[in-house]
Design a protein around this motif. Structure first.
Motif, PDB file in Angstrom:
ATOM      1  N   ASN A  40       0.853  -1.199   0.000  1.00 37.97           N
ATOM      2  CA  ASN A  40       0.000   0.000   0.000  1.00 37.97           C
ATOM      3  C   ASN A  40       0.877   1.234   0.000  1.00 37.97           C
ATOM      4  O   ASN A  40       1.970   1.232   0.582  1.00 37.97           O
ATOM      5  CB  ASN A  40      -0.916  -0.007   1.231  1.00 37.97           C
ATOM      6  CG  ASN A  40      -1.871   1.179   1.247  1.00 37.97           C
ATOM      7  OD1 ASN A  40      -1.573   2.220   1.809  1.00 37.97           O
ATOM      8  ND2 ASN A  40      -3.020   1.024   0.616  1.00 37.97           N
ATOM      9  N   SER A  99      -2.185   8.931  -5.544  1.00 37.28           N
ATOM     10  CA  SER A  99      -2.047   7.748  -4.681  1.00 37.28           C
ATOM     11  C   SER A  99      -2.938   7.819  -3.447  1.00 37.28           C
ATOM     12  O   SER A  99      -3.127   6.813  -2.760  1.00 37.28           O
ATOM     13  CB  SER A  99      -0.581   7.576  -4.237  1.00 37.28           C
ATOM     14  OG  SER A  99      -0.212   8.567  -3.283  1.00 37.28           O
ATOM     15  N   THR A 101      -6.064   8.309  -3.575  1.00 41.29           N
ATOM     16  CA  THR A 101      -7.377   7.760  -3.950  1.00 41.29           C
ATOM     17  C   THR A 101      -7.677   6.525  -3.116  1.00 41.29           C
ATOM     18  O   THR A 101      -6.804   5.684  -2.887  1.00 41.29           O
ATOM     19  CB  THR A 101      -7.388   7.381  -5.449  1.00 41.29           C
ATOM     20  OG1 THR A 101      -7.048   8.528  -6.222  1.00 41.29           O
ATOM     21  CG2 THR A 101      -8.755   6.875  -5.862  1.00 41.29           C
ATOM     22  N   GLU A 102      -8.906   6.399  -2.661  1.00 42.60           N
ATOM     23  CA  GLU A 102      -9.262   5.294  -1.770  1.00 42.60           C
ATOM     24  C   GLU A 102      -9.585   4.024  -2.557  1.00 42.60           C
ATOM     25  O   GLU A 102     -10.742   3.620  -2.703  1.00 42.60           O
ATOM     26  CB  GLU A 102     -10.421   5.718  -0.868  1.00 42.60           C
ATOM     27  CG  GLU A 102     -10.022   6.823   0.104  1.00 42.60           C
ATOM     28  CD  GLU A 102     -11.141   7.211   1.038  1.00 42.60           C
ATOM     29  OE1 GLU A 102     -12.204   6.553   1.017  1.00 42.60           O
ATOM     30  OE2 GLU A 102     -10.976   8.192   1.777  1.00 42.60           O
ATOM     31  N   TYR A 103      -8.512   3.417  -3.060  1.00 45.21           N
ATOM     32  CA  TYR A 103      -8.667   2.138  -3.754  1.00 45.21           C
ATOM     33  C   TYR A 103      -8.962   1.034  -2.742  1.00 45.21           C
ATOM     34  O   TYR A 103      -8.689   1.165  -1.551  1.00 45.21           O
ATOM     35  CB  TYR A 103      -7.395   1.811  -4.537  1.00 45.21           C
ATOM     36  CG  TYR A 103      -7.101   2.779  -5.663  1.00 45.21           C
ATOM     37  CD1 TYR A 103      -7.899   2.805  -6.802  1.00 45.21           C
ATOM     38  CD2 TYR A 103      -6.035   3.668  -5.582  1.00 45.21           C
ATOM     39  CE1 TYR A 103      -7.631   3.698  -7.840  1.00 45.21           C
ATOM     40  CE2 TYR A 103      -5.766   4.555  -6.613  1.00 45.21           C
ATOM     41  CZ  TYR A 103      -6.565   4.571  -7.730  1.00 45.21           C
ATOM     42  OH  TYR A 103      -6.304   5.454  -8.746  1.00 45.21           O
ATOM     43  N   VAL A 107      -5.245  -3.313  -3.584  1.00 45.21           N
ATOM     44  CA  VAL A 107      -4.858  -2.570  -4.791  1.00 45.21           C
ATOM     45  C   VAL A 107      -3.532  -1.869  -4.523  1.00 45.21           C
ATOM     46  O   VAL A 107      -3.367  -1.194  -3.498  1.00 45.21           O
ATOM     47  CB  VAL A 107      -5.941  -1.545  -5.185  1.00 45.21           C
ATOM     48  CG1 VAL A 107      -5.458  -0.681  -6.342  1.00 45.21           C
ATOM     49  CG2 VAL A 107      -7.232  -2.260  -5.544  1.00 45.21           C
ATOM     50  N   GLU A 109      -1.150   0.984  -4.939  1.00 42.66           N
ATOM     51  CA  GLU A 109      -1.154   2.390  -5.371  1.00 42.66           C
ATOM     52  C   GLU A 109       0.120   2.771  -6.114  1.00 42.66           C
ATOM     53  O   GLU A 109       0.137   3.786  -6.813  1.00 42.66           O
ATOM     54  CB  GLU A 109      -1.352   3.319  -4.160  1.00 42.66           C
ATOM     55  CG  GLU A 109      -2.763   3.326  -3.584  1.00 42.66           C
ATOM     56  CD  GLU A 109      -3.003   2.197  -2.616  1.00 42.66           C
ATOM     57  OE1 GLU A 109      -4.129   2.088  -2.083  1.00 42.66           O
ATOM     58  OE2 GLU A 109      -2.048   1.407  -2.374  1.00 42.66           O
ATOM     59  N   LYS A 112      -1.167   2.266  -9.573  1.00 48.04           N
ATOM     60  CA  LYS A 112      -2.199   3.228  -9.920  1.00 48.04           C
ATOM     61  C   LYS A 112      -1.622   4.624 -10.131  1.00 48.04           C
ATOM     62  O   LYS A 112      -2.064   5.378 -11.009  1.00 48.04           O
ATOM     63  CB  LYS A 112      -3.275   3.275  -8.824  1.00 48.04           C
ATOM     64  CG  LYS A 112      -4.152   2.033  -8.760  1.00 48.04           C
ATOM     65  CD  LYS A 112      -5.006   1.905 -10.018  1.00 48.04           C
ATOM     66  CE  LYS A 112      -5.989   0.758  -9.910  1.00 48.04           C
ATOM     67  NZ  LYS A 112      -6.816   0.622 -11.149  1.00 48.04           N
TER      68      LYS A 112
END
Length: 295
Positions: A40, A99, A101-103, A107, A109, A112
């Motif tokens: 994360n 980064s 963003t509340e994935y 997931v 980041e 992403k």
């Protein structure tokens, strides 16, 4: 002055006032890993350096204000007590924001946000290759500050390894403050950037004993021309000039012009002398400014 009682404000209102007021805040891009190996990456502006020996930084994954849930970063450091604190500069600020963003759980980041994972030397979480400084840390303590919306969780991270990109170093191998190009978090969507134009130095009174503002004449302390910063610099001088040094200053060309032009006009004389002293302070000639003010 607006005075607010914290107990009368909602967590969202408190967050707004405090994050706008307590700023700029450095940004920690924390990379963590859970017990199953899921990586994360998340930024935190509730972050700073708190100790040099031992070297400890602290960041706070606060409970979400809107629904009181906890963040994956907090859950990860509770499972695996290691973290890499990656320092954020301007070249990576937009990816850093992405980064956040509340994935969903699991997931990555790094992928992403388009960051490059780099294997750490001592800890399990990877480093952000793009970061100018990367700190490999061991989590020594997690202190919850509450269980309500917006409550922080202080993660005490002891720094074990420091990685620094060579391009931000000066000729002595130290970090060049002008090269690192740091950014910081303000309120709302606002950020700030530490550019060479925005940098300035302040002489620290560590090896000297300043006379203090209280040693200045009342007319100087209550000046309508000099600012608090001007008074601070004057108070940082180690001693007041003697009478001969003050008397000698009256032959300075600018001072002499002021004295000749304001004979019998004490009010304008004081104002013009203070204005000239302010100019001297701006040029770093604080000792001369003090002589002018004591005429």
């Amino acid at each position: 002055m607006l005075t607010l009682k914290c107990e009368d404000l909602s967590p969202m209102q408190l967050q707004n006032y405090l994050q706008y007021a307590i700023a700029p805040r450095p940004i920690c891009l924390a990379s963590t890993i859970d017990a199953e190996g899921n990586v994360n990456l998340s930024p935190f502006s509730f972050f700073n350096l708190f100790s040099t020996n031992p070297p400890v930084c602290i960041f706070s994954p606060a409970r979400r204000v809107r629904d009181n849930t906890t963040k994956h970063t907090l859950e990860n450091v509770q499972e695996v007590g290691e973290v890499v604190v990656n320092i954020v500069n301007y070249a990576m600020v937009q990816q850093t924001s992405l980064s956040s963003t509340e994935y969903g759980k699991g997931v990555n980041e790094f992928e992403k946000a388009g960051f490059t994972m780099e294997t750490s030397h001592l800890v399990k979480p990877p480093r952000v290759s793009e970061a100018p400084v990367q700190l490999e840390c061991v989590v020594t303590q997690i202190l919850p500050l509450g269980d309500q919306h917006g409550a922080g969780n202080l993660v005490l991270a002891e720094i074990k390894l420091i990685h620094i990109k060579e391009e931000i170093l000066d000729t002595e191998g130290k970090i060049d403050q002008q090269k690192i190009d740091l950014v910081a978090r303000l309120g709302g969507n606002w950020y700030s950037r530490v550019t060479p134009e925005s940098l300035f130095t302040v002489p620290k009174p560590l090896t000297t004993l300043g006379i203090g503002v209280s040693a200045l004449p009342l007319s100087v302390r209550q000046s309508k021309v000099l600012t608090g910063n001007d008074l601070g610099l004057l108070g940082n001088e180690e001693q007041l000039p003697n009478e001969d040094e003050v008397a000698e200053m009256q032959w300075n060309a600018n001072v002499k012009d002021i004295l000749d032009a304001t004979i019998g006009d004490e009010t304008n004389r004081e104002r013009e002398l203070h204005e000239f002293a302010k100019e001297l302070i701006a040029y770093g000639k604080v000792a001369d400014a003090l002589k002018v003010l004591l005429l």
